[in-house]
Every structure is written in C-alpha cells, then in structure tokens.
Design a protein around this motif. Structure first.
Motif, PDB file in Angstrom:
ATOM      1  N   LEU B 178      -6.278   2.467 -11.060  1.00 19.07           N
ATOM      2  CA  LEU B 178      -6.105   3.547 -10.081  1.00 19.07           C
ATOM      3  C   LEU B 178      -5.257   3.108  -8.888  1.00 19.07           C
ATOM      4  N   PRO B 179      -5.557   1.942  -8.283  1.00 16.29           N
ATOM      5  CA  PRO B 179      -4.679   1.508  -7.184  1.00 16.29           C
ATOM      6  C   PRO B 179      -3.213   1.417  -7.604  1.00 16.29           C
ATOM      7  N   SER B 180      -2.938   1.003  -8.840  1.00 22.40           N
ATOM      8  CA  SER B 180      -1.542   0.946  -9.292  1.00 22.40           C
ATOM      9  C   SER B 180      -0.935   2.336  -9.329  1.00 22.40           C
ATOM     10  N   VAL B 181      -1.684   3.290  -9.895  1.00 23.60           N
ATOM     11  CA  VAL B 181      -1.172   4.664  -9.967  1.00 23.60           C
ATOM     12  C   VAL B 181      -0.949   5.213  -8.555  1.00 23.60           C
ATOM     13  N   LEU B 182      -1.901   4.943  -7.660  1.00 28.35           N
ATOM     14  CA  LEU B 182      -1.749   5.437  -6.284  1.00 28.35           C
ATOM     15  C   LEU B 182      -0.558   4.766  -5.600  1.00 28.35           C
ATOM     16  N   GLY B 183      -0.361   3.492  -5.889  1.00 33.67           N
ATOM     17  CA  GLY B 183       0.799   2.797  -5.336  1.00 33.67           C
ATOM     18  C   GLY B 183       2.089   3.452  -5.804  1.00 33.67           C
ATOM     19  N   VAL B 184       2.149   3.778  -7.089  1.00 35.17           N
ATOM     20  CA  VAL B 184       3.335   4.449  -7.621  1.00 35.17           C
ATOM     21  C   VAL B 184       3.491   5.829  -6.983  1.00 35.17           C
ATOM     22  N   HIS B 185       2.358   6.511  -6.781  1.00 33.28           N
ATOM     23  CA  HIS B 185       2.416   7.830  -6.136  1.00 33.28           C
ATOM     24  C   HIS B 185       2.996   7.704  -4.722  1.00 33.28           C
ATOM     25  N   ILE B 186       2.563   6.675  -4.001  1.00 33.89           N
ATOM     26  CA  ILE B 186       3.096   6.473  -2.651  1.00 33.89           C
ATOM     27  C   ILE B 186       4.590   6.154  -2.730  1.00 33.89           C
ATOM     28  N   TRP B 187       4.946   5.283  -3.677  1.00 32.95           N
ATOM     29  CA  TRP B 187       6.370   4.965  -3.881  1.00 32.95           C
ATOM     30  C   TRP B 187       7.162   6.258  -4.087  1.00 32.95           C
ATOM     31  N   ALA B 188       6.585   7.182  -4.844  1.00 28.95           N
ATOM     32  CA  ALA B 188       7.307   8.388  -5.232  1.00 28.95           C
ATOM     33  C   ALA B 188       7.335   9.436  -4.131  1.00 28.95           C
TER      34      ALA B 188
END
Lengths: 275, 314
Positions: B178-188
């Motif tokens: 989940l933190p990885s997905v959220l990190g990608v979401h923030i990146w995006a």
C-alpha cells in the motif's frame, strides 16, 4: 520575495532531481519498448541498441488496439460534446437568470459533485441495466456525462458569473431572446472556459477505467484503457511488447498536454482561490 | 394600471414600429421566454436526478436488503454486521488511516515545490511543466510503468543493490504494497496540488509582500506571516481535493498494481465495493458504499464550504 542567486541554485538542484524522477520512468519504459525480447531478457537495464519498432507494430495489430482507439475516441467525443452543451446551458441560467429553484439547483450540483462514483456504482449499474444500457455506447456515454457534469456546471457557472450582467441585459434590450443571448453572446464569450473543460473532460473520459470496466463487458467494445490493462495478460512473458502498447496510449496524452497545458491547469485550479 | 391607461386613451402606450404586431401574439413568446431558465437547466437536473440522486437512494435502500436468495428481502442491519466482521473491510478501514497519513505529505511536498517555483528558481517554468505531466496520464498507464519499475528485479531494486540496500519486492509484500501504491499516487498527482498552490500564490497581494520586505521580514517570516494566511483558502482546497483524490482515485493503480493484495493488504473502500459487487454481493457492496459515503460526506461538507466561498455570486 527574491532570494539570493546562490540560494536559488541550491534549491534548483533537488528540483532537478525530482524532475528526473518524474520523467525517468517514462524514458525507462520507452527504452524497454524499443528492445527485442531476447535483448530484454539478456540486458534489461542497458540502453537499447537495435531500436526495435516491431513491438509497436505487434501491439497495434495483434492486440486490437486500433479498435480500442476508435471506441475510446467515439465515446470521449460524444460525452464531452454533451457535457459542454448541458453544462453551459445550466451555467448560464444559474449565473445570469433569476428563477425559482436556482438555489436548490446549485445545491443539487454541489451535492452531486461530492458523491464519488464509487459510492453509487452498484445502484448506478442497476439503474443502467433497468434502462437496458449495459454494454452499449449510450450507456457508457450517459455514465461519463453524469459523472463529469457536476464539476463542469460548477466551473461554467463560476466563469459566466464573472461576465457582467449588463452585457446580457443589453443584448436582450436589443431584441434577443434568452436563447439568442445564450447562443450569440454567452457561448462565444465562454470559449476559453469551454476549451478548458473540453480538454479536461476528454482526459477524464479517455483515462477512465472503473466506469468502463463496469459498463462495457464485451471485449470488442472495450475502451483503450481496459484494452491496455488486458495486454498484460496477453503478453505475460513479453514485457517489451506490453510496454510498447502502453506507450501507444501515452503518446496522444503527451501531445494533448504539450498543446493544452494552460487550459488543463486552468481547469483543475477552479475554486482554489478567493472569488 | 388599467385605469390609468384607460383615462388617457389617446396616448399610444408604445410607439415603436412593429410593437402592435409583437403584441398580437405575446402569450406564446412570453411563456417560452419565461420558461427559458428551466428549459436551460432541465437536462442537467434530469441527468443528475436520474443517474446520481436516484442511484444514491436506491443504494442506501439496497444496503438493508439481502443478496442472492434473499435478493430484495429486507434484512435490517445484517449487511453492516457482516461487513464489520469481514477481514477485508478491516483491512480497508485500516488502510484509510494510512491514506489519511499520506495526505499531509503530498500537500507539504506540493506546497514547498510551489513556493520554490513561485520564487522563480532557475528553470521554474520547465519544472512546473514536468511535474504536472503525470497528472494527465491514466492510472492504468502509470500502474503499468511502475509495475516494471518496482518489480523485484526492476530498476529501483537495481539502485538498492548498487547502494548495498536490501532488495524489496515492493508490491509483493503486505507491509510495503500500500505505501508503494500511495507513493506512486503522490508521484502521479502532486503536480495537480502544485498548480493549485501556484494559482493561489498568484492572488497573494503584491503590496503585502513589498510591505513585508520593507519592514525587513526574513523569507521565513514572510512565508509564515504573510503568504500562509493569504493562502488559507487554497490550502484548505488542496487538503480537501487531495484527500478525496486519495480515497476515490486510486482504483486504477490498485487494479493494475496489486489487485488489493497481497491478501487484502492494499484494499481500499472503493476496491472493496468493486470486488464485492463482482462477487455477486451487490447488497453487501451497497452497505460498504454507505460507509464510504459517510466518510466522504465529512470531507465533502468541507469542500462545499470552500467552493461556496469561491462562487459568492450564486
């Protein structure tokens, strides 16, 4: 508010790193998409040497991408046209005309804006199927229009409200009907807002996956995003072809972004500042 | 009025040419004109009532009925009881808290970067364009790209290896998925928050900034005492949109990157609703929708407050 020259350069360094972090994943993807499968397996990280465009050809021809493109273009164009027409009509009425229920209408729009699609997705699909609109283009178009309409009405209302009422009143004194004022005065004056909302809504429709997955269940009717996400299953062991397919989808988005950057940012910042 | 006109029958009430013929059929034109506001708003109202409000009511109603053989039968709060004992619901609820912890992070990153760009660091126009680019990309595309980047044998782990850090299967482990997905979401999406901040900055009164400089305020003081108070509306707006984006805009990434897994480790409410619906449990999914609605309602009321202020005219 200007800091000194040296300090500004020090700040610029991490910003440059972040810019690289933003672009790098896309370049990495491009690099792999240009590799042959063998080359990919042998040396994933290295720069491509053979510039293999066959992957793009394969992704386009074998994965039915042409068909998905047409589906997406059709649905996006019709949805956006309807959204712009309906929202500018409503925005004009809400900002320049007085009528009973205008407050209630505006509240309805704000409330609709607040309800995310996820919350109503199950009953929404039920409603669509009651109208026999599942697996039909009108069904998907209605889904997009109802999803993106509230924000667009809000935006158009705010935009039209900044046009002085004297202009519309003068036009009516000159003998225009309200419909004439709308068509001859408001729509031309609203062109920048319509362009901005047109681009933004086109991106929303084009990029959507959830609504499309739910409404369009037969493979030939897939939109581009659903088609691309299915590519992974089609090419489980051929990453270069999969990524080539992904890039074929990215390309129009980047072109649109480069041309319409200003309109897109105007659209997303609506409501962020004081009146 | 009639009496007044009647007392002066010799005075024409309207001397414009064509006035008489316009008066001959005033009724029809008059009503069409009068109905104009309603004609103009009708399509919008009809669509929103049929495809937004009605489904909402239907969904709340669904949530009190059963699934499959109990389809349509009133079962009271049973769905909610089932939901509150479901492990995937627990995971989704826990993850909402994780998501809310990531919101200030995104706002802070965007705010700091926007400040730098506002201060016109070298290349600010370029940075602004680059940072915003991922916003226009579909989550499906971003998810596809980051599936490769974050893979156990992907480039990020190559960097880890080179630096002597442990290799992590970012999306395959329950504590990092989940933190990885959220990190990608923030990146995006941080580019979105960034341009909203910049729009806010552009409304800051230049005279206040000049006054602060003349009074000898440091950069930090200027930001703290002048810029932030002036930007309060913008900051609220960014918080609300970022929160809503995180709670309702990650489906595409979850769908392509983790499918909610491993196990239920990266479930979020929106994914749970979709999943339950797909498992032919629409009524249970509706109960989950109502829970999500209540959550969004709190944030949404804040949003309405902020937006109402932005359109004072209505």
């Amino acid at each position: 508010m200007r800091s000194t020259g040296a300090a500004r350069w020090i700040i610029a360094a991490p910003m440059a790193l972040l810019a690289i972090a933003t672009i790098y994943p896309m370049l990495y993807t491009l690099n792999i998409a240009l590799k042959s499968r063998v080359d990919y397996v042998l040396d994933r990280g290295g720069l491509t040497t053979d510039f293999n465009f066959q992957n793009f050809v394969d992704a386009w021809t074998q994965a039915n991408m042409g068909r998905y493109y047409l589906n997406s273009i059709f649905v996006t164009v019709v949805s956006v046209a309807l959204i712009l027409l309906i929202s500018s009509m409503a925005g004009f009425a809400l900002s320049h005309l007085t009528f009973r229920g205008s407050r209630a209408t505006f509240l309805l729009i704000l409330a609709a804006m607040m309800i995310p699609f996820q919350v109503i997705m199950v009953p929404f699909i039920k409603t669509l199927s009651d109208f026999s609109m599942i697996n039909t283009y009108p069904g998907l178009i209605v889904a997009y229009v109802s999803q993106f309409l509230p924000f667009t009405i809000y935006f158009m209302t705010a935009y039209f409200a900044r046009i002085p009422k004297e202009i519309t009143e003068a036009a009516r004194v000159d003998g225009n009907t309200i419909y004439g004022v709308f068509g001859r005065i408001m729509l031309p004056l609203g062109r920048p807002a319509l362009l901005s909302m047109g681009i933004l809504n086109a991106l929303f429709c084009w990029n959507d996956i959830l609504i499309s997955l739910l409404v369009m269940q037969s493979p030939s009717q897939r939109t581009l995003m659903v088609g691309v996400s299915a590519l992974r299953g089609q090419y489980p062991d051929n990453v270069p072809t999969y990524l080539a397919g992904v890039l074929l989808v990215v390309l129009p988005l980047i072109v649109v972004y480069l041309i319409f950057q200003r309109q897109i940012t105007t659209g997303v910042t609506a409501g962020a500042t004081k009146g | 009025m009639t009496a007044l006109l009647g007392s002066r029958p010799d005075v024409p009430t309207d001397v414009r040419p064509g006035a008489a013929s316009a008066k001959r059929r005033p009724r029809r034109r008059f009503t069409l004109e009068r109905a104009a506001p309603l004609v103009l708003v009708f399509p919008a109202i009809a669509i929103l009532l049929v495809f937004r409000v009605y489904p909402l009511a239907l969904g709340v109603n669904f949530s009190f009925t059963g699934d499959q053989e109990l389809n349509g039968v009133f079962i009271g709060l049973d769905n909610y009881v089932t939901l509150f004992t479901d492990v995937r619901f627990h995971a989704a609820a826990r993850n909402v808290i994780v998501v809310l912890l990531f919101v200030p992070l995104e706002v802070l990153v965007a705010g700091i970067l926007a400040t730098f760009i506002f201060l016109k660091v070298p290349g600010h126009r370029f940075y602004r364009s680059v940072y915003f680019l991922p916003v226009v990309l579909s989550p499906i595309i971003i998810g596809a790209i980051f599936n490769i980047v974050l893979a156990a044998n992907g480039p990020l782990n190559d960097v880890n290896k080179a630096l002597g850090l442990p290799v992590i299967d970012w999306l395959g482990q329950s504590n990092s998925a989940l933190p990885s997905v959220l990190g990608v979401h923030i990146w995006a999406t941080f580019g979105m928050a960034l341009v909203i901040f910049l729009a806010g900055f552009s409304t800051v009164d230049q005279e206040l900034l000049d006054a602060a400089r003349i009074d000898g305020a440091s950069l930090g003081q200027t930001i703290w005492y002048v810029v932030i108070p002036e930007l309060s509306q913008t900051i609220q707006f960014v918080f609300v949109t970022t929160t809503i984006g995180m709670l309702t805009g990650i489906f595409g990434l979850l769908y392509t990157m983790t499918a909610g897994g491993p196990g239920a480790a990266s479930y979020l409410p929106e994914f749970l609703i979709w999943k339950l619906n797909g498992e032919a449990k629409p009524a249970l999914a509706s109960a989950a929708s109502v829970v999500l609605l209540l959550l969004i309602l709190v944030i949404g009321l804040l949003q309405i407050r902020v937006l109402r202020r932005a359109t004072k005219e209505v």
